[in-house]
Design a protein around this motif. Structure first.
Motif, mmCIF file in Angstrom:
data_model
loop_
_atom_site.group_PDB
_atom_site.id
_atom_site.type_symbol
_atom_site.label_atom_id
_atom_site.label_comp_id
_atom_site.label_asym_id
_atom_site.label_seq_id
_atom_site.Cartn_x
_atom_site.Cartn_y
_atom_site.Cartn_z
ATOM 1 N N GLY A 19 0.823 -1.215 0.000
ATOM 2 C CA GLY A 19 0.000 0.000 0.000
ATOM 3 C C GLY A 19 0.853 1.259 0.000
ATOM 4 N N LEU A 20 1.914 1.255 0.785
ATOM 5 C CA LEU A 20 2.827 2.391 0.837
ATOM 6 C C LEU A 20 3.521 2.581 -0.506
ATOM 7 N N MET A 57 3.188 5.908 -2.685
ATOM 8 C CA MET A 57 4.379 6.639 -3.112
ATOM 9 C C MET A 57 4.392 6.799 -4.630
ATOM 10 N N GLY A 58 4.018 5.755 -5.345
ATOM 11 C CA GLY A 58 3.993 5.819 -6.807
ATOM 12 C C GLY A 58 3.027 6.872 -7.322
ATOM 13 N N VAL A 59 1.829 6.912 -6.739
ATOM 14 C CA VAL A 59 0.832 7.906 -7.144
ATOM 15 C C VAL A 59 1.325 9.313 -6.812
ATOM 16 N N THR A 60 1.832 9.489 -5.610
ATOM 17 C CA THR A 60 2.310 10.802 -5.177
ATOM 18 C C THR A 60 3.471 11.276 -6.033
ATOM 19 N N MET A 61 4.431 10.400 -6.278
ATOM 20 C CA MET A 61 5.598 10.789 -7.067
ATOM 21 C C MET A 61 5.211 11.078 -8.518
ATOM 22 N N THR A 62 4.230 10.366 -9.041
ATOM 23 C CA THR A 62 3.762 10.643 -10.399
ATOM 24 C C THR A 62 3.121 12.021 -10.466
ATOM 25 N N LEU A 63 2.256 12.320 -9.500
ATOM 26 C CA LEU A 63 1.581 13.615 -9.500
ATOM 27 C C LEU A 63 2.548 14.773 -9.282
ATOM 28 N N LEU A 64 3.471 14.612 -8.355
ATOM 29 C CA LEU A 64 4.386 15.708 -8.011
ATOM 30 C C LEU A 64 5.667 15.736 -8.844
ATOM 31 N N GLY A 121 12.478 9.039 -0.097
ATOM 32 C CA GLY A 121 13.409 8.522 0.912
ATOM 33 C C GLY A 121 12.701 8.058 2.165
ATOM 34 N N GLY A 122 11.743 8.864 2.635
ATOM 35 C CA GLY A 122 10.979 8.476 3.823
ATOM 36 C C GLY A 122 10.171 7.209 3.590
ATOM 37 N N GLY A 123 9.548 7.130 2.420
ATOM 38 C CA GLY A 123 8.790 5.923 2.079
ATOM 39 C C GLY A 123 9.679 4.705 1.978
ATOM 40 N N THR A 167 9.339 1.464 4.281
ATOM 41 C CA THR A 167 9.162 0.158 3.635
ATOM 42 C C THR A 167 10.252 -0.819 4.081
ATOM 43 N N LEU A 168 11.479 -0.351 4.142
ATOM 44 C CA LEU A 168 12.578 -1.199 4.609
ATOM 45 C C LEU A 168 12.332 -1.657 6.039
#
Length: 164
Positions: A84-85, A89-96, A149-151, A155-156
């Motif tokens: 989910g994270l 992150m993928g959606v957010t990074m695509t938009l921004l 980086g935070g994501g 995730t790690l």
């Protein structure tokens, strides 16, 4: 076999991060540009690493999902939170991240070489130069770095410690 899947998953992560490191460097470099020719070159570099990022993404997802089944992890919350994270992150990074770069590509015609050749590197009119400055200002590499980086750290942590 499970260890090989985890190896492929981590290898996919490395490839994905390598490609995104290049994209991040481009985003930081774009902030300092005002020449159309340099913007075009940076956008071309960004476009070139897309294949590496996409192949690496497929490898990391396929290996991770398969390892999730082999390890019987799908009944635990950490794997769902990780997935989910990753999607968030993928959606957010695509938009921004991707959208502003795509708008820049449209402005400088970086995706259409035949059209790019007909437009001189210095031929943007004043309104287009203003548009270029406005679009360059919409790129926020530090925000993208903090989100990515935070994501990645979260995730790690989820994958290493499996807290739930």
């Amino acid at each position: 076999m499970y260890q090989w899947l985890v190896f492929a998953h981590v290898l996919g992560v490395f490839g994905f991060l390598l490609a995104h490191g290049t994209a991040a460097a481009v985003a930081f470099a774009l902030q300092r540009q005002c020449e159309v020719g340099r913007v075009r070159v940076l956008l071309d570099l960004s476009r070139c690493v897309t294949t590496v990022a996409n192949v690496s993404l497929l490898v990391l997802l396929a290996a991770g999902i398969t390892a999730g089944f082999m390890g019987n992890w799908w009944g635990q919350g950490w794997i769902w939170a990780s997935l989910g994270l990753f999607i968030l992150m993928g959606v957010t990074m695509t938009l921004l991240g991707s959208r502003p770069l795509n708008r820049l590509r449209q402005l400088v015609h970086a995706d259409n070489p035949s059209r790019s050749e007909t437009v001189s590197y210095l031929s943007l009119d004043t309104s287009a130069e203003k548009q270029l400055a406005v679009l360059l200002a919409t790129i926020h590499p530090w925000l993208l770095t903090v989100i990515g980086g935070g994501g990645l750290v979260l995730t790690l942590w989820l994958m290493m410690f499996k807290p739930f």
